[in-house]
Design a protein around this motif. Structure first.
Motif, short mmCIF file in Angstrom:
data_model
loop_
_atom_site.label_atom_id
_atom_site.label_comp_id
_atom_site.label_asym_id
_atom_site.label_seq_id
_atom_site.Cartn_x
_atom_site.Cartn_y
_atom_site.Cartn_z
N ALA A 232 -57.90 -27.36 -17.93
CA ALA A 232 -58.33 -28.57 -18.63
C ALA A 232 -59.58 -28.31 -19.45
O ALA A 232 -59.75 -28.87 -20.54
N ALA A 233 -60.46 -27.46 -18.96
CA ALA A 233 -61.72 -27.20 -19.64
C ALA A 233 -61.49 -26.59 -21.02
O ALA A 233 -62.13 -26.99 -22.01
N PHE A 234 -60.59 -25.61 -21.12
CA PHE A 234 -60.40 -24.99 -22.43
C PHE A 234 -59.56 -25.87 -23.36
O PHE A 234 -59.76 -25.88 -24.57
N VAL A 235 -58.67 -26.68 -22.81
CA VAL A 235 -57.86 -27.56 -23.66
C VAL A 235 -58.72 -28.66 -24.28
O VAL A 235 -58.62 -28.94 -25.48
N VAL A 236 -59.60 -29.29 -23.48
CA VAL A 236 -60.39 -30.40 -24.00
C VAL A 236 -61.41 -29.92 -25.04
O VAL A 236 -61.79 -30.67 -25.94
N LEU A 237 -61.84 -28.66 -24.93
CA LEU A 237 -62.81 -28.14 -25.89
C LEU A 237 -62.16 -27.43 -27.08
O LEU A 237 -62.87 -26.95 -27.98
N MET A 238 -60.83 -27.38 -27.11
CA MET A 238 -60.15 -26.66 -28.18
C MET A 238 -60.46 -27.22 -29.57
O MET A 238 -60.63 -26.44 -30.52
N PRO A 239 -60.55 -28.55 -29.77
CA PRO A 239 -60.93 -29.03 -31.10
C PRO A 239 -62.29 -28.52 -31.55
O PRO A 239 -62.51 -28.27 -32.74
N VAL A 240 -63.22 -28.36 -30.61
CA VAL A 240 -64.55 -27.85 -30.95
C VAL A 240 -64.46 -26.37 -31.35
O VAL A 240 -65.11 -25.94 -32.30
N PHE A 241 -63.65 -25.59 -30.61
CA PHE A 241 -63.44 -24.20 -31.00
C PHE A 241 -62.83 -24.12 -32.40
O PHE A 241 -63.24 -23.28 -33.21
N ASP B 145 -63.07 -26.19 -34.84
CA ASP B 145 -64.01 -26.62 -35.88
C ASP B 145 -65.20 -25.68 -36.01
O ASP B 145 -65.51 -25.19 -37.10
N GLN B 146 -65.86 -25.38 -34.89
CA GLN B 146 -67.12 -24.64 -34.94
C GLN B 146 -66.93 -23.13 -34.89
O GLN B 146 -67.62 -22.40 -35.60
N ARG B 147 -66.03 -22.68 -34.06
CA ARG B 147 -65.88 -21.24 -33.86
C ARG B 147 -65.02 -20.61 -34.95
O ARG B 147 -65.33 -19.52 -35.45
N PHE B 148 -63.92 -21.29 -35.29
CA PHE B 148 -62.97 -20.72 -36.25
C PHE B 148 -62.98 -21.45 -37.60
O PHE B 148 -62.17 -21.14 -38.47
N GLU B 149 -63.87 -22.43 -37.73
CA GLU B 149 -64.13 -23.13 -39.00
C GLU B 149 -62.83 -23.64 -39.64
O GLU B 149 -62.56 -23.41 -40.82
N GLY B 150 -62.06 -24.35 -38.84
CA GLY B 150 -60.81 -24.92 -39.33
C GLY B 150 -60.72 -26.39 -38.99
O GLY B 150 -61.65 -26.99 -38.45
N GLY B 151 -59.56 -26.98 -39.32
CA GLY B 151 -59.32 -28.39 -39.07
C GLY B 151 -58.14 -28.58 -38.15
O GLY B 151 -57.88 -27.76 -37.26
N PRO B 152 -57.37 -29.66 -38.38
CA PRO B 152 -56.21 -29.94 -37.52
C PRO B 152 -55.19 -28.81 -37.49
O PRO B 152 -54.57 -28.55 -36.46
N GLU B 153 -55.03 -28.14 -38.64
CA GLU B 153 -54.06 -27.04 -38.68
C GLU B 153 -54.49 -25.90 -37.75
O GLU B 153 -53.68 -25.30 -37.05
N MET B 154 -55.79 -25.61 -37.74
CA MET B 154 -56.31 -24.58 -36.86
C MET B 154 -56.12 -24.97 -35.40
O MET B 154 -55.73 -24.15 -34.55
N LEU B 155 -56.38 -26.24 -35.09
CA LEU B 155 -56.17 -26.73 -33.72
C LEU B 155 -54.72 -26.56 -33.31
O LEU B 155 -54.42 -26.13 -32.19
N LEU C 44 -57.10 -13.91 -35.17
CA LEU C 44 -56.06 -12.94 -34.83
C LEU C 44 -56.24 -12.40 -33.41
O LEU C 44 -55.27 -12.06 -32.73
N ALA C 45 -57.50 -12.30 -32.98
CA ALA C 45 -57.75 -11.84 -31.61
C ALA C 45 -57.55 -12.97 -30.61
O ALA C 45 -57.09 -12.75 -29.49
N ALA C 46 -57.88 -14.21 -31.02
CA ALA C 46 -57.81 -15.35 -30.10
C ALA C 46 -56.37 -15.75 -29.80
O ALA C 46 -56.07 -16.17 -28.66
N MET C 47 -55.46 -15.63 -30.76
CA MET C 47 -54.10 -16.12 -30.56
C MET C 47 -53.36 -15.42 -29.42
O MET C 47 -52.83 -16.09 -28.53
#
Length: 415
Positions: free
Chosen positions: A245-254, A256-266, A318-321
């Protein structure tokens, strides 16, 4: 290979149930996306989205264990027909309100609350009815296929819903969900079960009827706590559920902030985890009934924790996926394999109560993990927060391994 993977589908009852469930689960996921979109359209508030989700979850946490008592008292098929029938009526009610233009936020809160009550009964029944549909030796395969169906729907359903919302309004999607309930209701009504499964385990029912509901509930809780394998499995499920649950709930923040993307990145990040979840479920389904699941469960938990630590430090998509694919695979392997392991251990007259406890722990730890992760992330950042939760889940998996391994369990079992 394929025959082994789908062996429980050779049972006519389970085959019909599986495909009925697959359709119904897609309808549910489509409706959930439409519901979220509708709530946000009406309120423009992310807080309202969270409150609606909590309103649906609260009855499950409050009454889920009593749903397990009912699952051991009453025919599971009849209970599931009742709970699915109520959910269908609520879906059509929501559709009619939305299509008429009379829908208000309080309508949605009221409907999801009653839907949560129906699910408090449905969840333990859904878990325990598998034992009525397949032989005990095929339970792990059936649980794996069921988990695979759920994960396919969880990621395909929202994608379909997104396309449908471009063409139709939300009320149409709610109506489609209502129709999907009709499919599973038809399947349940036409199942041909043995007398024991149709009327219930008479010995277990007589025992329960001789005691009050609280005594019956206490019996299930005491059995789970005193069992040398069920208790560690349930504690482990709760810890891994919090980690997931911890990584799923913070995924929008990753995104936006970590990978500098939007809904498509999420969507890409969640889909990567989703692919791993499906693989994990099918991996369980392909295993032979003679294979011990305890080493598989602990190894998967440790693997998922390590992968989550790596993801927290990843700066490249590419590393995160692929790392997220491993996380999804590992978490699903732990949850689905623990489900199958517990199902094999318990007697039928206790099945509803033990599986209701499994469901409440699995679901109950998720919002607690989400709330804690969100608060900690505000204080120490998303990377350190996810790392801490990964270490927490991995520590639980190590404890589980040392608690349950025996000479019989240490046979070589590769992923």
């Amino acid at each position: 290979m394929w025959n082994n993977l789908t062996r429980s589908l050779r049972n006519p009852n389970y085959r019909r149930y599986f495909f009925g469930q697959l359709i119904s689960l897609h309808g549910t996921q489509i409706a959930m996306v439409a519901q979220s979109w509708l709530v946000y359209s009406l309120t423009k508030s992310s807080l309202m989205l969270g409150l609606v989700s909590f309103t649906m979850l609260f009855p499950i946490l409050l009454f889920g264990l009593f749903g397990g008592v009912l699952a051991d008292r009453i025919s599971r098929r009849r209970l599931m027909i009742g709970s699915q029938g109520v959910a269908m009526l609520l879906a059509f009610l929501l559709a009619s309100l939305a299509l008429s233009g009379q829908i208000e936020v309080w309508h949605i809160f009221l409907i999801v609350f009653f839907l949560g009550l129906a699910q408090a009964i449905d969840m333990p029944v859904r878990q325990s009815i598998l034992a009525d549909l397949v032989p005990r030796k095929e339970l792990s395969n059936a649980v794996g296929l069921n988990s695979g169906a759920f994960n396919v729907a969880r990621f395909a359903g929202p994608a379909v819903a997104g396309g449908l919302l471009l063409r139709w309004e939300e009320g149409v999607l709610f109506a489609l969900n209502g129709v999907s309930y009709l499919v599973i209701l038809f399947v349940l009504l036409t199942l041909r079960l043995p007398e024991k499964s149709s009327e219930g385990d008479r010995t277990g029912i007589k025992t329960i009827r001789g005691a009050g509901r609280m005594d019956a509930l206490k019996e299930g809780l005491v059995h789970a706590w005193s069992h040398s394998e069920i208790r560690p499995a349930l504690i482990h499920v709760g810890m891994v559920s919090m980690m997931g649950a911890a990584f799923v709930v913070l995924m929008p923040v990753f995104a936006d902030q970590r990978f500098e993307g939007g809904p498509e990145m999420l969507g890409i990040l969640l889909a990567s985890a989703g692919v791993g979840s499906v693989i994990g479920a099918l991996n369980l389904a392909r295993r032979k009934e003679s294979e011990s699941l305890t080493p598989i469960i602990s190894r998967a938990g440790v693997l998922g924790a390590v992968a989550l630590v790596i993801f927290a430090q990843s700066a490249s998509l590419l590393a995160a996926m692929p790392v997220l694919t491993i996380v999804g695979f590992s978490v699903t392997t732990v949850i689905a394999s623990s489900n199958a392991h517990i199902q094999v251990l318990i007697e039928d007259h206790l099945r509803g109560r033990i599986m209701s406890l499994f469901s409440v722990i699995f679901i109950g730890m998720a919002p607690i993990g989400s709330l804690c992760a969100g608060g900690l992330a505000e204080w120490m950042g998303i990377q350190l927060t996810v790392t801490l939760f990964a270490l927490f889940g991995g520590f639980g998996s190590i404890l589980y391994a040392f608690k349950l391994f025996s000479p019989r369990d240490t046979e070589e079992n590769s992923f």
